[in-house]
Design an enzyme around this catalytic site. Structure first.
Site, PDB file in Angstrom:
ATOM      1  N   GLY A 147      -3.720   1.983   5.759  1.00 12.91           N
ATOM      2  CA  GLY A 147      -3.940   1.113   6.910  1.00 12.91           C
ATOM      3  C   GLY A 147      -4.097   1.917   8.182  1.00 12.91           C
ATOM      4  O   GLY A 147      -4.572   3.053   8.154  1.00 12.91           O
ATOM      5  N   GLU A 151      -2.069   6.707   4.153  1.00 16.48           N
ATOM      6  CA  GLU A 151      -3.519   6.896   4.188  1.00 16.48           C
ATOM      7  C   GLU A 151      -4.039   6.099   5.371  1.00 16.48           C
ATOM      8  O   GLU A 151      -4.173   4.871   5.294  1.00 16.48           O
ATOM      9  CB  GLU A 151      -4.149   6.439   2.871  1.00 16.48           C
ATOM     10  N   CYS A 187     -12.948   3.631   6.107  1.00 17.57           N
ATOM     11  CA  CYS A 187     -12.124   4.589   6.858  1.00 17.57           C
ATOM     12  C   CYS A 187     -12.760   5.970   6.927  1.00 17.57           C
ATOM     13  O   CYS A 187     -12.453   6.745   7.839  1.00 17.57           O
ATOM     14  CB  CYS A 187     -10.738   4.684   6.245  1.00 17.57           C
TER      15      CYS A 187
END
Length: 510
Positions: A229, A251, A285
């Protein structure tokens, strides 16, 4: 704990039956299972955690046959519910079937097959070097499970980023609670209602819900927490874990730079950068977050990007079946606000009722602009002008360390220069996203982009306690007597000679 979703009451469901995306402020999670909790603690998840801990202490998850059976069952879930996964992700965020099958199913199956192919080797004790005094003993590393672990997944890849870590947690012999993101409600429902029919109810559970439920869940003692997140919520996770001294893997995200040198195949760069930026509507991401290049390269790259976008999505990407949507209204408004920075040269169209934002390119930006201060998590690609590779490297190093650095050049020396003089979780030269497809490479952040790593064996290692073990004989006490008091210089000399590790090939530098 902030989240982009609602905070429903805990859903009363059974744990898994036998047989979280991460925009800067959009994370959260949790509530399902034994919601009545424990009468003494008052926590709605205490009984569930206690039950899983009892199952782990029973040794049920340790046998190789058990782990393999659960992993095979997870594979059946991916195979048999493939269409359900494609439908759920399409409903949640308009994810094209190609992107969903590639990122949510194929990559998970690669992780699963890599683990099934190698687990029997990974779990073996690892013998280590010994000193003279321990030559007759057994020294080894035992691969122990941590115990009861918690996996909190994001919404942007709601299957991949839940199932991927789960593969390693099962392989390592843990009991597991998984928390899918409440932001992707259809995928969350699928995980809560369908996954239970594949895994052992005694050892695995799903928790669903929002911020309130996750907060209560984190009050319990876990033996390991794996969170994907945002950095802001990562700090909350780490604070909660610290109350029980629980180790964590975080992460997180970050602004991933993409340097493009003046020497490169412009159209190839444009296609690879556009694919990485606009895949999953930019909600990735590891997407290239901004381009660093010279004025000359910007003038070449802009028409090439316009051509690539047209090739990918046609003259109107809104009508393309291959371009996704923003996950929620709050996220749409946030990304739309970021578009006020700089000047739009490609795209810029938005349709709020569809949560559609066109593939967009911005120029004339300043490092202080809002879009350069937070992870974009949408289909927007800003350009920042630098004079050369040295200035690009200085720009990268002046900011928080990202999850990945990208560098494009026909000159390998330039790519290697960026690699050697920057620091990031990962690196990819002359492409985007593709490094994450290799199970042989560790994936993870550094600094504010996270810590810890996973994928392939690295996932197994993350969920495994490497236990240092020495097994000595009950005999040969005369040898041991040398280390007992009363001490003497003679004893010390013998012990030193028998215990020291000598340097090999030592030399004196003049």
């Amino acid at each position: 704990m902030e989240t982009g979703g609602v905070s429903p009451q805990p859903s009363v469901q059974q744990p898994l039956g036998s047989g979280a995306g991460k925009a800067p402020e959009d994370d959260g999670g949790g509530g399902k299972g034994s919601v009545d909790g424990d009468a003494t603690s008052g926590n709605p998840y205490a009984r569930l955690v206690d039950d899983l801990r009892a199952a782990w202490l029973s040794g049920k998850t340790r046998p190789m046959e058990y782990r393999m059976a659960q992993l095979e069952a997870l594979g059946r879930f991916l195979d048999e519910k493939k269409q359900d996964i494609l439908d759920a992700t399409a409903l949640d965020m308009g994810k094209p079937p190609f992107e969903a099958e590639f990122s949510e199913i194929l990559l998970c199956k690669n992780e699963l097959h890599e683990t099934l192919n190698n687990l029997s080797h990974w779990v073996k004790d690892e013998n280590v070097d010994k000193t003279l005094v321990t030559q007759l003993d057994s020294a080894f590393i035992r691969k122990d499970p941590y115990g009861v672990v918690l996996i909190i997944a994001p919404w942007n890849y709601p299957v991949n980023l839940l199932v991927g870590p789960l593969v390693g947690a099962i392989a390592a012999g843990n009991c597991v609670i998984v928390k899918p993101s409440e932001m992707t409600k259809n995928t969350e429902k699928l995980m809560a209602e369908v996954l239970p029919s594949y895994l052992d109810k005694d050892c695995f559970a799903v928790v669903t819900g929002g911020v309130q439920e996750t907060t209560r869940l984190l009050e319990n003692k876990f033996d390991y927490i794996f969170y994907t997140g945002s950095p802001s919520v990562g700090r909350i996770i780490m604070t909660a874990a610290a109350q029980h001294l629980t180790p964590v893997t975080l992460e997180l995200g970050g602004k991933n730079p993409c340097y493009v040198s003046d020497s490169c195949d412009v159209q190839n760069v444009a296609r690879r950068v556009a694919w990485g930026r606009f895949f999953n509507a930019g909600q990735t991401c590891i997407a290239p977050d901004y381009v660093l290049c010279s004025v000359v390269m910007q003038e070449k790259l802009l028409p090439a990007l316009r051509k690539a976008i047209d090739e990918f999505y046609g003259p109107n990407p809104q009508e393309s079946p291959d371009f996704g949507r923003i996950v929620g209204d709050k996220q749409f408004q946030r990304v739309q606000e970021l578009m006020r920075s700089g000047r739009v040269v490609i795209g810029g169209q938005t349709v709020e009722k569809e949560r559609y934002i066109a593939p967009t390119v911005l120029v004339d930006l300043q490092p202080s602009d809002p879009i350069m201060q937070e992870e974009i998590f949408g289909p927007i690609l800003p350009f920042v002008i630098v004079a050369n590779v040295d200035e690009a490297i200085d720009f990268i190093n002046s900011r928080e360390r990202p999850l990945v650095v990208y560098a494009f050049s026909s000159d390998d020396k330039v790519v290697n220069q960026v690699l050697e003089r920057t620091s990031s979780g990962g690196f990819c030269g002359n492409d985007t996203l593709m490094h994450v497809t290799l199970t042989s490479l560790p994936f993870g952040g550094i600094g504010s982009s996270g810590h810890g790593m996973y994928h392939g064996k690295f996932t197994f290692d993350t969920f495994t306690h490497h236990r240092g073990c020495l097994h000595r004989s009950m005999g040969r006490e005369a040898l041991n007597a040398l280390r007992y008091p009363p001490y003497s210089p003679q004893k010390l000399g013998i012990v030193r000679a028998a215990s020291e590790v000598k340097r090999k090939g030592a030399c004196t530098l003049l």
